[in-house]
Scaffold this active site. Structure first.
Site, PDB file in Angstrom:
ATOM      1  NE  ARG A 122       7.757  10.163   6.926  1.00 32.54           N
ATOM      2  CZ  ARG A 122       8.285   9.180   6.202  1.00 32.54           C
ATOM      3  NH1 ARG A 122       7.582   8.097   5.934  1.00 32.54           N
ATOM      4  NH2 ARG A 122       9.504   9.275   5.754  1.00 32.54           N
ATOM      5  CE  LYS A 144      -0.151  23.107  25.289  1.00 32.17           C
ATOM      6  NZ  LYS A 144       0.066  24.032  26.422  1.00 32.17           N
ATOM      7  CD  GLU A 186      -3.262  21.569  36.678  1.00 36.74           C
ATOM      8  OE1 GLU A 186      -3.900  22.463  36.107  1.00 36.74           O
ATOM      9  OE2 GLU A 186      -2.016  21.552  36.750  1.00 36.74           O
ATOM     10  CE  LYS A 228      -5.964  20.639  28.116  1.00 35.64           C
ATOM     11  NZ  LYS A 228      -4.744  20.036  28.603  1.00 35.64           N
ATOM     12  CD  GLU A 238      -0.247  27.477  25.251  1.00 28.60           C
ATOM     13  OE1 GLU A 238      -0.367  26.249  25.393  1.00 28.60           O
ATOM     14  OE2 GLU A 238       0.432  28.187  25.984  1.00 28.60           O
ATOM     15  NE  ARG A 242      -3.855  23.674  24.902  1.00 33.81           N
ATOM     16  CZ  ARG A 242      -3.758  22.476  24.362  1.00 33.81           C
ATOM     17  NH1 ARG A 242      -3.995  22.312  23.081  1.00 33.81           N
ATOM     18  NH2 ARG A 242      -3.410  21.431  25.091  1.00 33.81           N
ATOM     19  CG  ASN A 246      -0.167  27.829  30.687  1.00 33.71           C
ATOM     20  OD1 ASN A 246      -0.127  26.630  30.973  1.00 33.71           O
ATOM     21  ND2 ASN A 246       0.208  28.294  29.510  1.00 33.71           N
ATOM     22  CG  HIS A 249       0.106  26.169  35.119  1.00 36.06           C
ATOM     23  ND1 HIS A 249      -1.148  26.279  35.666  1.00 36.06           N
ATOM     24  CD2 HIS A 249       0.230  24.862  34.773  1.00 36.06           C
ATOM     25  CE1 HIS A 249      -1.746  25.103  35.645  1.00 36.06           C
ATOM     26  NE2 HIS A 249      -0.932  24.219  35.115  1.00 36.06           N
ATOM     27  CG  HIS A 253       5.734  26.376  34.874  1.00 32.74           C
ATOM     28  ND1 HIS A 253       5.093  26.837  33.744  1.00 32.74           N
ATOM     29  CD2 HIS A 253       5.304  25.106  35.051  1.00 32.74           C
ATOM     30  CE1 HIS A 253       4.304  25.886  33.281  1.00 32.74           C
ATOM     31  NE2 HIS A 253       4.412  24.825  34.049  1.00 32.74           N
ATOM     32  CG  HIS A 266       2.569  20.611  37.462  1.00 32.64           C
ATOM     33  ND1 HIS A 266       3.268  21.724  37.048  1.00 32.64           N
ATOM     34  CD2 HIS A 266       1.358  20.669  36.847  1.00 32.64           C
ATOM     35  CE1 HIS A 266       2.520  22.410  36.210  1.00 32.64           C
ATOM     36  NE2 HIS A 266       1.359  21.798  36.070  1.00 32.64           N
TER      37      HIS A 266
HETATM   38  P1  NAD Z   1       2.557  10.766  36.751  1.00 33.49           P
HETATM   39  O1  NAD Z   1       2.267  10.293  35.421  1.00 33.49           O
HETATM   40  O2  NAD Z   1       3.965  10.723  37.238  1.00 33.49           O
HETATM   41  O3  NAD Z   1       1.605   9.993  37.778  1.00 33.49           O
HETATM   42  C1  NAD Z   1       1.714  10.274  39.139  1.00 33.49           C
HETATM   43  C2  NAD Z   1       1.990   9.006  39.962  1.00 33.49           C
HETATM   44  O4  NAD Z   1       0.761   8.307  40.118  1.00 33.49           O
HETATM   45  C3  NAD Z   1       2.942   8.048  39.275  1.00 33.49           C
HETATM   46  O5  NAD Z   1       3.734   7.419  40.254  1.00 33.49           O
HETATM   47  C4  NAD Z   1       1.999   7.030  38.631  1.00 33.49           C
HETATM   48  O6  NAD Z   1       2.591   5.783  38.413  1.00 33.49           O
HETATM   49  C5  NAD Z   1       0.919   6.957  39.679  1.00 33.49           C
HETATM   50  N1  NAD Z   1      -0.396   6.527  39.217  1.00 33.49           N
HETATM   51  C6  NAD Z   1      -1.076   6.965  38.137  1.00 33.49           C
HETATM   52  N2  NAD Z   1      -2.290   6.418  38.096  1.00 33.49           N
HETATM   53  C7  NAD Z   1      -2.389   5.606  39.172  1.00 33.49           C
HETATM   54  C8  NAD Z   1      -3.413   4.795  39.693  1.00 33.49           C
HETATM   55  N3  NAD Z   1      -4.615   4.727  39.133  1.00 33.49           N
HETATM   56  N4  NAD Z   1      -3.153   4.082  40.816  1.00 33.49           N
HETATM   57  C9  NAD Z   1      -1.950   4.188  41.445  1.00 33.49           C
HETATM   58  N5  NAD Z   1      -0.954   4.967  41.015  1.00 33.49           N
HETATM   59  C10 NAD Z   1      -1.181   5.666  39.885  1.00 33.49           C
HETATM   60  O7  NAD Z   1       2.099  12.292  36.949  1.00 33.49           O
HETATM   61  P2  NAD Z   1       0.771  13.040  36.546  1.00 33.49           P
HETATM   62  O8  NAD Z   1       0.545  14.031  37.624  1.00 33.49           O
HETATM   63  O9  NAD Z   1      -0.307  12.130  36.168  1.00 33.49           O
HETATM   64  O10 NAD Z   1       1.221  13.823  35.215  1.00 33.49           O
HETATM   65  C11 NAD Z   1       2.292  14.737  35.267  1.00 33.49           C
HETATM   66  C12 NAD Z   1       2.881  14.833  33.891  1.00 33.49           C
HETATM   67  O11 NAD Z   1       1.876  15.307  33.012  1.00 33.49           O
HETATM   68  C13 NAD Z   1       4.042  15.784  33.766  1.00 33.49           C
HETATM   69  O12 NAD Z   1       5.050  15.199  32.994  1.00 33.49           O
HETATM   70  C14 NAD Z   1       3.460  17.001  33.059  1.00 33.49           C
HETATM   71  O13 NAD Z   1       4.414  17.675  32.276  1.00 33.49           O
HETATM   72  C15 NAD Z   1       2.408  16.355  32.201  1.00 33.49           C
HETATM   73  N6  NAD Z   1       1.295  17.239  31.842  1.00 33.49           N
HETATM   74  C16 NAD Z   1       0.937  17.285  30.534  1.00 33.49           C
HETATM   75  C17 NAD Z   1      -0.122  18.070  30.144  1.00 33.49           C
HETATM   76  C18 NAD Z   1      -0.536  18.070  28.710  1.00 33.49           C
HETATM   77  O14 NAD Z   1      -1.407  18.870  28.339  1.00 33.49           O
HETATM   78  N7  NAD Z   1       0.001  17.197  27.914  1.00 33.49           N
HETATM   79  C19 NAD Z   1      -0.842  18.816  31.089  1.00 33.49           C
HETATM   80  C20 NAD Z   1      -0.465  18.726  32.421  1.00 33.49           C
HETATM   81  C21 NAD Z   1       0.612  17.926  32.804  1.00 33.49           C
HETATM   82  N1  GLY Z   2      -2.064  22.018  30.311  1.00 34.92           N
HETATM   83  C1  GLY Z   2      -2.224  23.185  29.505  1.00 34.92           C
HETATM   84  C2  GLY Z   2      -2.641  22.880  28.111  1.00 34.92           C
HETATM   85  O1  GLY Z   2      -2.952  21.772  27.765  1.00 34.92           O
HETATM   86  O2  GLY Z   2      -2.665  23.774  27.316  1.00 34.92           O
END
Ligand code: NAD
Ligand code: GLY
Length: 370
Positions: A122, A144, A186, A228, A238, A242, A246, A249, A253, A266
């Site tokens: 939990r 998120k 971003e 942010k 949101e 918030r 986007n 986006h 998307h 992305h």
């Molecule tokens: P990711 O986590 O897939 O990382 C991108 C690539 O870089 C991967 O292959 C990873 O292993 C590699 N990597 C990361 N750090 C590294 C480093 N220091 N050295 C070498 N390689 C490294 O992708 P991302 O772009 O970091 O994140 C995308 C994800 O985040 C998606 O799933 C998306 O939905 C999510 N997201 C969430 C939010 C939120 O608010 N929670 C916001 C935006 C995106």
């Molecule tokens: N990435 C958009 C949010 O966190 O709301």
């Protein structure tokens, strides 16, 4: 060290940004999470070999019993099967309620790790150690957390704030070039949203940004997090404001979905989406043509796509994107709501005429006049 506070009442936390912060994680844990006796480090098969041992050593040196678990790398693994494996590993390690989960990696590890932390027993303390630029400026802040469902991305999740965020700028040194660009998209989004210092950095220091100048990158990361955190502070769940995060986006998307999430990262889709909303606003006479061109030029000079590349163009791509847009989460009473720039540093949320939307999406897909 830069310290940014995310103010959310009893869910408040600090975001620490610095070079080589991972080796200091143990002493920071003692300071910020004094009750934690156990740490479960979740990472992946790419980031784990680079930084996993450094994090484990630092936590153990501080007297925290530490376990490490590597999930496979990639968005395809942000799913229930891997989540279940993480629960199994948490149980096997006998992590208790006072334990903490440390997500070491990009947004995939952070999102899945956060959802595991939110639900295991939990809820246990959650620490984000973002290592991609995107994760440092976006996904590690704001709470998120989610996994993907076969029917769509991020459909199963929660709002679950971390207890601490440690953004190690030195970790960015091993980031592949394409992942830098994804994060920079971003950052351009924040520049358009907030204007001011971050926009001036983008306008005046592109060569330094491309050269990954440590001072400029630090400023961009810190400014992005502040923007942010400020939005999240005003609208954690949101219910309104918030949504401005986007910007770019919605079309992004649609493009990702229409290309099966296989063609664009992305941030690349967001870059094209940013150009789309800037053009929409400019054609409506609500945004200057000059600013629209400036956004496009900055994205292009950062190496990001500003339209669908010819190699990806195909019949009906625009129509498919428009179809996805009409099914988007942000549709209200049958109309898609867009975040539109009205000046650099100011956005508004509203609907746009369908005919204009179709025109712009066709242009972005290289289908104008066809
Ligand atoms: P990711 O986590 O897939 O990382 C991108 C690539 O870089 C991967 O292959 C990873 O292993 C590699 N990597 C990361 N750090 C590294 C480093 N220091 N050295 C070498 N390689 C490294 O992708 P991302 O772009 O970091 O994140 C995308 C994800 O985040 C998606 O799933 C998306 O939905 C999510 N997201 C969430 C939010 C939120 O608010 N929670 C916001 C935006 C995106
Ligand atoms: N990435 C958009 C949010 O966190 O709301």
């Amino acid at each position: 060290m830069d310290i940014i506070r995310q103010n959310l009442g009893e869910n408040s936390y600090q975001i620490l940004v610095d070079e080589d912060i991972i080796p200091k994680a143990g002493s920071l844990a003692r300071e910020y999470l004094p009750n934690t006796r156990q740490a479960f480090v979740l990472t992946n098969t790419t980031v784990g070999p680079l930084y996993g041992q450094k994090l484990v050593d630092s936590l153990e040196k501080a007297g925290i019993q530490t376990f490490i678990y590597q999930m496979p790398d990639g968005e395809d693994h942000k799913n229930f099967a891997v989540l279940n494996e993480v629960y199994d590993a948490l149980l096997e390690a006998k992590i208790e309620r006072q334990g903490s989960l440390w997500a070491l990696g990009g947004g995939v590890v952070g999102d899945l790790g956060g959802f595991a932390a939110a639900t295991y027993l939990r809820g246990i303390a959650f620490v984000q150690v973002p290592t991609s630029l995107l994760a440092q400026v976006d996904s590690s802040v704001g709470g998120k957390v989610a996994v993907n469902h076969p029917k769509g991305k991020n459909l199963i999740g929660a709002f679950y704030q971390p207890s601490l965020v440690l953004a190690d700028l030195a970790a960015l040194n091993t980031l592949p070039e394409r992942e830098w660009q994804v994060g920079l998209a971003e950052i351009v989004k924040y520049g358009v949203l907030a204007g001011g210092e971050i926009w001036q950095l983008l306008v005046n220091h592109l060569p330094l940004i491309k050269a990954k100048d440590p001072d400029v990158i630090r400023k961009l990361v810190v400014q992005s997090i502040k923007i942010k955190a400020d939005v999240v502070e005003k609208d954690e769940r949101e219910s309104g404001l918030r949504m401005i995060l986007n910007l770019g986006h919605t079309i992004g998307h649609g493009l990702e979905a229409a290309t099966g999430y296989k063609v664009f990262r992305h941030g690349e889709a967001v870059a094209i989406g940013l150009v789309g909303v800037a053009r929409l606003a400019a054609r409506l006479g609500r945004f200057s043509q000059e600013s629209c061109q400036q956004i496009t030029s900055i994205l292009a000079r950062l190496g990001l796509p500003v339209a669908v590349p010819q190699s990806v163009q195909r019949n009906n791509l625009a129509q498919e994107i428009l179809g996805h847009l009409s099914r988007d989460k942000k549709v209200q009473k049958g109309e898609v709501r867009f975040v539109l720039p009205v000046e650099i540093g100011k956005v508004e949320v509203g609907t746009v005429p369908q005919k204009l939307l179709e025109e712009i999406v066709r242009e972005l897909c290289g289908e104008a006049g066809k």
